[in-house]
Design a protein around this motif. Structure first.
Motif, mmCIF file in Angstrom:
data_model
loop_
_atom_site.group_PDB
_atom_site.id
_atom_site.type_symbol
_atom_site.label_atom_id
_atom_site.label_comp_id
_atom_site.label_asym_id
_atom_site.label_seq_id
_atom_site.Cartn_x
_atom_site.Cartn_y
_atom_site.Cartn_z
ATOM 1 N N LEU A 216 94.662 -24.382 -29.966
ATOM 2 C CA LEU A 216 94.196 -24.064 -28.515
ATOM 3 C C LEU A 216 95.471 -23.683 -27.724
ATOM 4 N N ALA A 217 95.172 -22.609 -27.039
ATOM 5 C CA ALA A 217 96.546 -22.072 -26.362
ATOM 6 C C ALA A 217 96.565 -22.882 -24.945
ATOM 7 N N VAL A 218 97.781 -23.132 -24.397
ATOM 8 C CA VAL A 218 97.989 -23.558 -23.253
ATOM 9 C C VAL A 218 98.871 -22.594 -22.625
ATOM 10 N N VAL A 219 98.671 -21.891 -21.395
ATOM 11 C CA VAL A 219 99.562 -20.811 -20.935
ATOM 12 C C VAL A 219 99.658 -21.097 -19.476
ATOM 13 N N GLY A 220 100.659 -20.286 -18.735
ATOM 14 C CA GLY A 220 100.632 -20.560 -17.274
ATOM 15 C C GLY A 220 101.963 -20.106 -16.896
ATOM 16 N N SER A 221 102.172 -20.065 -15.512
ATOM 17 C CA SER A 221 103.127 -19.532 -14.772
ATOM 18 C C SER A 221 104.543 -19.970 -15.498
ATOM 19 N N ARG A 222 105.713 -18.963 -15.163
ATOM 20 C CA ARG A 222 106.943 -19.233 -15.288
ATOM 21 C C ARG A 222 107.620 -20.192 -14.241
ATOM 22 N N ARG A 223 107.068 -19.841 -13.108
ATOM 23 C CA ARG A 223 107.449 -20.523 -11.996
ATOM 24 C C ARG A 223 106.302 -21.466 -11.581
ATOM 25 N N ALA A 224 106.221 -22.597 -12.447
ATOM 26 C CA ALA A 224 105.197 -23.534 -12.281
ATOM 27 C C ALA A 224 105.605 -24.587 -11.088
ATOM 28 N N THR A 225 104.715 -25.500 -10.537
ATOM 29 C CA THR A 225 104.839 -26.505 -9.718
ATOM 30 C C THR A 225 105.181 -27.541 -10.546
ATOM 31 N N SER A 226 105.474 -28.863 -9.956
ATOM 32 C CA SER A 226 105.862 -29.897 -10.649
ATOM 33 C C SER A 226 104.483 -30.504 -11.217
ATOM 34 N N TYR A 227 103.305 -30.252 -10.152
ATOM 35 C CA TYR A 227 102.049 -30.632 -10.825
ATOM 36 C C TYR A 227 101.539 -29.813 -11.945
ATOM 37 N N GLY A 228 101.798 -28.528 -11.980
ATOM 38 C CA GLY A 228 101.351 -27.704 -13.045
ATOM 39 C C GLY A 228 102.250 -28.083 -14.399
ATOM 40 N N LEU A 229 103.379 -28.427 -14.363
ATOM 41 C CA LEU A 229 104.282 -28.877 -15.479
ATOM 42 C C LEU A 229 103.791 -29.912 -16.016
ATOM 43 N N ASP A 230 103.474 -30.857 -15.060
ATOM 44 C CA ASP A 230 102.959 -32.288 -15.490
ATOM 45 C C ASP A 230 101.667 -32.171 -16.237
ATOM 46 N N MET A 231 100.882 -31.327 -15.783
ATOM 47 C CA MET A 231 99.370 -31.249 -16.292
ATOM 48 C C MET A 231 99.496 -30.630 -17.719
ATOM 49 N N ALA A 232 100.479 -29.468 -17.902
ATOM 50 C CA ALA A 232 100.616 -28.836 -19.092
ATOM 51 C C ALA A 232 101.109 -29.685 -20.036
ATOM 52 N N LYS A 233 101.853 -30.544 -20.033
ATOM 53 C CA LYS A 233 102.498 -31.705 -20.653
ATOM 54 C C LYS A 233 101.401 -32.617 -21.120
ATOM 55 N N LYS A 234 100.834 -33.104 -20.182
ATOM 56 C CA LYS A 234 99.746 -34.263 -20.324
ATOM 57 C C LYS A 234 98.565 -33.731 -21.318
ATOM 58 N N ILE A 235 98.109 -32.550 -20.806
ATOM 59 C CA ILE A 235 96.943 -32.027 -21.619
ATOM 60 C C ILE A 235 97.340 -31.485 -23.017
ATOM 61 N N SER A 236 98.489 -30.938 -23.262
ATOM 62 C CA SER A 236 99.140 -30.759 -24.345
ATOM 63 C C SER A 236 99.174 -31.789 -25.284
ATOM 64 N N TYR A 237 99.712 -32.988 -24.857
ATOM 65 C CA TYR A 237 100.035 -34.283 -25.475
ATOM 66 C C TYR A 237 98.986 -34.725 -25.889
ATOM 67 N N GLU A 238 97.740 -34.665 -25.264
ATOM 68 C CA GLU A 238 96.587 -35.373 -25.613
ATOM 69 C C GLU A 238 95.792 -34.476 -26.684
ATOM 70 N N LEU A 239 95.791 -33.234 -26.414
ATOM 71 C CA LEU A 239 95.192 -32.208 -27.453
ATOM 72 C C LEU A 239 96.062 -32.579 -28.777
ATOM 73 N N ALA A 240 97.291 -32.776 -28.948
ATOM 74 C CA ALA A 240 98.122 -32.804 -29.883
ATOM 75 C C ALA A 240 97.915 -34.008 -30.889
ATOM 76 N N GLY A 241 97.335 -35.141 -29.737
ATOM 77 C CA GLY A 241 97.293 -36.487 -30.147
ATOM 78 C C GLY A 241 95.980 -36.584 -31.009
ATOM 79 N N TYR A 242 94.782 -35.583 -30.553
ATOM 80 C CA TYR A 242 93.658 -35.491 -31.457
ATOM 81 C C TYR A 242 93.727 -34.766 -32.532
ATOM 82 N N GLY A 243 95.114 -34.069 -32.979
ATOM 83 C CA GLY A 243 95.090 -33.370 -34.137
ATOM 84 C C GLY A 243 95.243 -31.826 -33.823
#
Length: 370
Positions: free
Chosen positions: A115-142
């Protein structure tokens, strides 16, 4: 489609003869070695080739350069995956213009779910947090998280997957001997150890602007779907989303503040029919990805850090920490959500910082440290 690695590398090196023309050549001649040996009069009969293509395909110079390319490839510990390789990702192989060769550092696995997770290079702290959180959980599910290792959302997507001890793939718009951006040197090394860095470009290829739209088709093409976290109106992430739609992939978007320039693109995607993401359940359900009860239990017991993170906190500290589970937050907002005074929230946050639970960002904004 048979042929030596030398033939495949040569074909991938011909300027102007990209993925589409290369595939047509392979369909016509049967394999890369026959393309290598094709005569000028044979090539002239092919309507998809122009005069420059024919000159380059019959040029002695490009054939002599192959040994130098192979030397650079092996010197940099780069592997070669061709279209006929069993490890070549199936979804990518079936797009209109798959790369004839993928250069790789690290390893990919058969039957991985990407699954691809993409977004802005100039992200907000909210965007960075959510990118990390969603990717963390996806990876946890394999699920293997795919992104482009750019600054901002891409980097945090990779970091989230790595923190979950999961797998992640970085697709680069340059040769694999080049770290771009350079501050991601350690991140690139970690990705190579826990997934792979991929590129269709030979070592020595610099990251020029024109390479990135082509790179984006690989990010979307290899994946079951694309999740856009934050994107401005002209963001390159929207190119990836449009490519995903053309390739028949699902597109997901994280809704954002209507007043934020970084959410203009994602909110527009949602208006145009992209699936709204509020958590990974939205993604798993839409893609019909199911997991056994044992796998789910394993994820929650071994990967999620919330319970361990909140151990040893008193009730007030837990209440403040709970506010930050989904997003970073200004101290005033924390006070409003908890009902605590600013003074009390401030003293609690100091204690949480000392305990390693939260960290402070510029502007009195706080986030959980995971």
């Amino acid at each position: 489609m048979e042929g030596s690695l030398r033939d495949w590398v040569w074909l991938s090196s011909i300027p102007g003869v990209g993925a589409v023309k290369s595939r047509k050549l392979l369909e016509y001649f049967g394999d890369t070695h026959n393309v290598w040996n094709a005569r000028e009069d044979e090539l002239r009969h092919l309507p998809f080739l122009n005069k420059t293509d024919i000159l380059n395909l019959t040029s002695v110079k490009f054939k002599q350069n192959v040994d130098r390319h192979l030397e650079n490839i092996y010197k940099n510990d780069i592997k070669i995956i061709t279209l006929e390789d069993e490890l070549y990702p199936l979804y990518l192989k079936n797009i209109y213009d798959p790369p004839v060769v993928l250069y790789m550092k690290g390893a990919i696995q058969a039957e991985e779910k990407y699954l691809a997770v993409v977004g802005s290079r100039r992200a907000t702290s909210y965007g960075l947090d959510m990118a990390k959180k969603i990717s963390y959980e996806l990876a946890g599910y394999g699920i293997t998280v795919v992104s482009g290792m750019a600054r901002g959302i891409d980097s945090f997507a990779h970091k989230g997957a790595l923190e979950a001890k999961g797998r992640t793939i970085a697709v680069l718009g340059c040769g694999l001997d080049i770290v771009y951006p350079y501050e991601n040197k350690k991140l690139m090394e970690s990705i190579g150890e826990n997934g792979a860095c991929l590129s269709e470009y030979l070592p020595g290829t610099t990251p020029v602007a024109g390479n990135f739209p082509a790179r984006n088709r690989i990010i979307s093409g290899i994946s079951l779907g694309v999740i856009v976290i934050e994107a401005g109106e002209r963001s390159g992430s929207l190119i990836t989303a449009n490519l995903a739609l053309d390739q028949g992939r699902e597109v997901f978007a994280l809704p954002g503040n209507v007043n934020s320039m970084n959410s203009t693109g994602t909110n527009k995607l949602i208006k145009e029919g992209a699936k709204i993401v509020t958590g990974i359940d939205d993604i798993l359900e839409e893609l019909n990805i199911c997991f056994t009860e044992e796998k789910i239990k394993d994820f929650f017991t071994k990967n999620l850090k919330d319970d361990r993170l909140f151990m040893g906190l008193d009730d007030d500290e837990k209440k403040v920490a709970e506010c930050l589970k989904l997003e970073s937050m200004h101290i005033d907002v924390i006070a409003r959500k908890t009902g605590f005074s600013i003074q009390l929230v401030n003293s609690i946050l100091i204690m949480l910082e000392l305990k390693g639970v939260v960290e402070q960002l510029p502007g009195k904004i706080f986030k959980l440290k995971f």
